[in-house]
Design an enzyme around this catalytic site. Sequence first.
Site, PDB file in Angstrom:
ATOM      1  N   ASP B  73       0.861  -1.179   0.000  1.00  0.00           N
ATOM      2  CA  ASP B  73       0.000   0.000   0.000  1.00  0.00           C
ATOM      3  C   ASP B  73       0.899   1.232   0.000  1.00  0.00           C
ATOM      4  OD1 ASP B  73       0.973   0.259   2.535  1.00  0.00           O
ATOM      5  OD2 ASP B  73      -0.948   0.004   3.542  1.00  0.00           O
ATOM      6  N   GLY B  75       0.857   3.707   2.218  1.00  0.00           N
ATOM      7  CA  GLY B  75       1.068   4.314   3.524  1.00  0.00           C
ATOM      8  C   GLY B  75       0.032   5.383   3.830  1.00  0.00           C
ATOM      9  N   ASP B 127      -2.709   8.396  -1.518  1.00  0.00           N
ATOM     10  CA  ASP B 127      -4.048   8.978  -1.631  1.00  0.00           C
ATOM     11  C   ASP B 127      -4.410   9.659  -0.322  1.00  0.00           C
ATOM     12  OD1 ASP B 127      -4.164   6.579  -0.210  1.00  0.00           O
ATOM     13  OD2 ASP B 127      -6.276   6.269  -0.702  1.00  0.00           O
ATOM     14  N   ASP B 246      -7.985  -7.166   0.575  1.00  0.00           N
ATOM     15  CA  ASP B 246      -6.999  -7.514   1.597  1.00  0.00           C
ATOM     16  C   ASP B 246      -7.575  -7.153   2.945  1.00  0.00           C
ATOM     17  OD1 ASP B 246      -6.646  -4.483   1.144  1.00  0.00           O
ATOM     18  OD2 ASP B 246      -5.529  -4.872   2.976  1.00  0.00           O
ATOM     19  N   CYS B 284     -13.190 -28.610   6.660  1.00  0.00           N
ATOM     20  CA  CYS B 284     -11.892 -28.050   6.246  1.00  0.00           C
ATOM     21  C   CYS B 284     -10.806 -29.125   6.308  1.00  0.00           C
ATOM     22  CB  CYS B 284     -11.538 -26.875   7.164  1.00  0.00           C
ATOM     23  SG  CYS B 284      -9.938 -26.113   6.787  1.00  0.00           S
ATOM     24  N   CYS B 286      -7.457 -28.412   6.290  1.00  0.00           N
ATOM     25  CA  CYS B 286      -6.160 -27.808   6.633  1.00  0.00           C
ATOM     26  C   CYS B 286      -5.525 -28.582   7.786  1.00  0.00           C
ATOM     27  CB  CYS B 286      -6.322 -26.325   6.977  1.00  0.00           C
ATOM     28  SG  CYS B 286      -6.735 -25.986   8.701  1.00  0.00           S
ATOM     29  N   CYS B 289      -7.219 -28.267  11.219  1.00  0.00           N
ATOM     30  CA  CYS B 289      -8.483 -29.000  11.376  1.00  0.00           C
ATOM     31  C   CYS B 289      -8.282 -30.508  11.360  1.00  0.00           C
ATOM     32  CB  CYS B 289      -9.470 -28.576  10.289  1.00  0.00           C
ATOM     33  SG  CYS B 289     -10.033 -26.866  10.535  1.00  0.00           S
ATOM     34  N   HIS B 315      -5.357 -21.622   9.860  1.00  0.00           N
ATOM     35  CA  HIS B 315      -6.687 -22.070   9.429  1.00  0.00           C
ATOM     36  C   HIS B 315      -7.476 -20.937   8.776  1.00  0.00           C
ATOM     37  CE1 HIS B 315     -10.754 -23.519   9.253  1.00  0.00           C
ATOM     38  NE2 HIS B 315     -11.097 -22.404   9.860  1.00  0.00           N
TER      39      HIS B 315
END
Lengths: 353, 353
Positions: B73, B75, B127, B246, B284, B286, B289, B315
């Site tokens: 980004d 900042g 910005d 994000d 899930c 992962c 899990c 997770h």
Amino acid sequence: MQLAHGAVETPCFMPVGTAATVKGLTPAELRAAQTQVVLANTYHLWLRPGLDTIEAAGGIHRFMAWDGPILTDSGGFQVFSLESRRRIDDDGVTFASHLDGSEHRFTPENVVAFQQRIGSDVAMVLDVCVKLPASHEELEGAVRLTTAWARRSSAVAVHAQTKLFAIVQGGLDAALRERSARDVIELDFPGYAIGGLSVGETREAMYAMARSTAALLPADKPRYLMGVGTMRDCIAAIDCGVDCFDSVYPTRCGRNGRAMTRGGELNLFNAAFVRDFSPLDPSCDCPTCTAYTRAYLAHCFRSKEMLGPRLLSYHNVYALNALMREARDAIGAGQWETFKARTTLAQSSQSSG
Amino acid sequence: MQLAHGAVETPCFMPVGTAATVKGLTPAELRAAQTQVVLANTYHLWLRPGLDTIEAAGGIHRFMAWDGPILTDSGGFQVFSLESRRRIDDDGVTFASHLDGSEHRFTPENVVAFQQRIGSDVAMVLDVCVKLPASHEELEGAVRLTTAWARRSSAVAVHAQTKLFAIVQGGLDAALRERSARDVIELDFPGYAIGGLSVGETREAMYAMARSTAALLPADKPRYLMGVGTMRDCIAAIDCGVDCFDSVYPTRCGRNGRAMTRGGELNLFNAAFVRDFSPLDPSCDCPTCTAYTRAYLAHCFRSKEMLGPRLLSYHNVYALNALMREARDAIGAGQWETFKARTTLAQSSQSSG
């Protein structure tokens, strides 16, 4: 050392997973770092999550998802360090939880029962640990009670899966150590620990006593020195004839930015590391040393980023386990004295910070 | 979305690695969790470790050992949230570091130069972000300056490796949003972000504005909505026509015991989980899990053990990335409306705590 969850090659360092987790590391990582045995603390597990939860989970191995051997201590060391919050009598010890002040009681019997019910591979007897320096009278009383409690512990029925180790006390008093060792050896335990050291005495006094005590113990059974975990101290302990040892040292250092390397310990908060793009320990092949620079690790610690403690704890455990593997190879090859001299010198010569 | 460090399939969630580390997770884990792009914050990296160190490391990718795409980004968001510690003028913004109070200055030019020198795949223009509610005058001023700064930013020479995205401002004012979008589209950037939302307005107002703004932006270029990261919000953002977003949400929740599951969010501090030996999210696959129970994760959080935040952050990122993959599949198969209805309903029906 043959245990219910696997054979253990000695000498062996055992990382400490106080609350059923070796701080910051997964079981898969512990395995990848060549950890053979994990230690967990009865005192902490007793208070949280407690026996019922661990039993309901199917035992400590399933609870924490580690399928290798687990050694649990008896809680004696933690309870005795509570000092003003505990009251000892001949039958056991009553203490107030550090979490909520609630009152609990350990007896030789209930501590062994706890450890076997959660499924420990190695359970330790409840012992009386005295802070040094201490009077002869105090040490003598501790040895007397430790023996009496070992006798009562050995009468508790345990699963075949759990091996019960006794503990030798006696502070720095050679005669008391001898008496304590003789007393517990007579009860014929499958292993013995040297307790009551690393509690305030000098390093020299500690290793002299560890050496003479180890010599009293049967050579065909595991000899375990409690509370040892620097590279230099592990080498010294092996030299004393000890087979296994445990310490929070590698993970505590890992959380505090202190790296254990073959060239000595490094403090990652030192300004020199901010722009040092070399690996943490060029001689180490762990993922922390191969993927990251000292500068990045220093940045993580300065920024209080969790990744720093995590990566450094991994390295420290890996590095100490690697040292132990090389120690076993050196012993097997009849090269122990050379190995000891070389690794000890490297530790003392280059420490930073 | 074709970037210097790889192609990105959209819609795509980008985990935030504020200080060049996605809190608690390694690059290998981010990859295993199917992360495509990592976001890092110019404000934080500018202050620590600073441009010199990152350049000396060979760029941000080598510094943090992540070889996939990185979006930084500008900042702007952080600096404007400093409020009393910053002073804006037409040329840029002067601010005091939250770390040590030292004075720094961001200009459109030096912020773009910083991002391209550290080697970002996507750099954002500086910005002016306004907290809502705000006066028309304030919003109008922010749009005017954001456009002027975008024009100056587009004049900065950047590596072919770095793509510069512009930002549309305008708060909840449709006319201002339209003007802001038209202004930056005219400058022909390779991608556009919708900024100044998720800063105090209602959820409904936010998505209405995101939808109308996304519709103004070229469909053949990436459209990026900043600051979105719950499962429900990611679905809503995709529905608005957004390609990437994000948020720190999955990792912040991961550190605080809040699990993102297909059946809604769970608070692992709830008493019910202490003895719940089922997986965190049964749907899930992962490692968190499949290897651990809710009871164990709850124990880690109650015991303040680092493993809890680590496993749950993994997770949460994994689960959100998996949702995005399924969203892409649903869009590809012409099943978006069904997928949206099903996943949104599951989120709103079963949230706990």
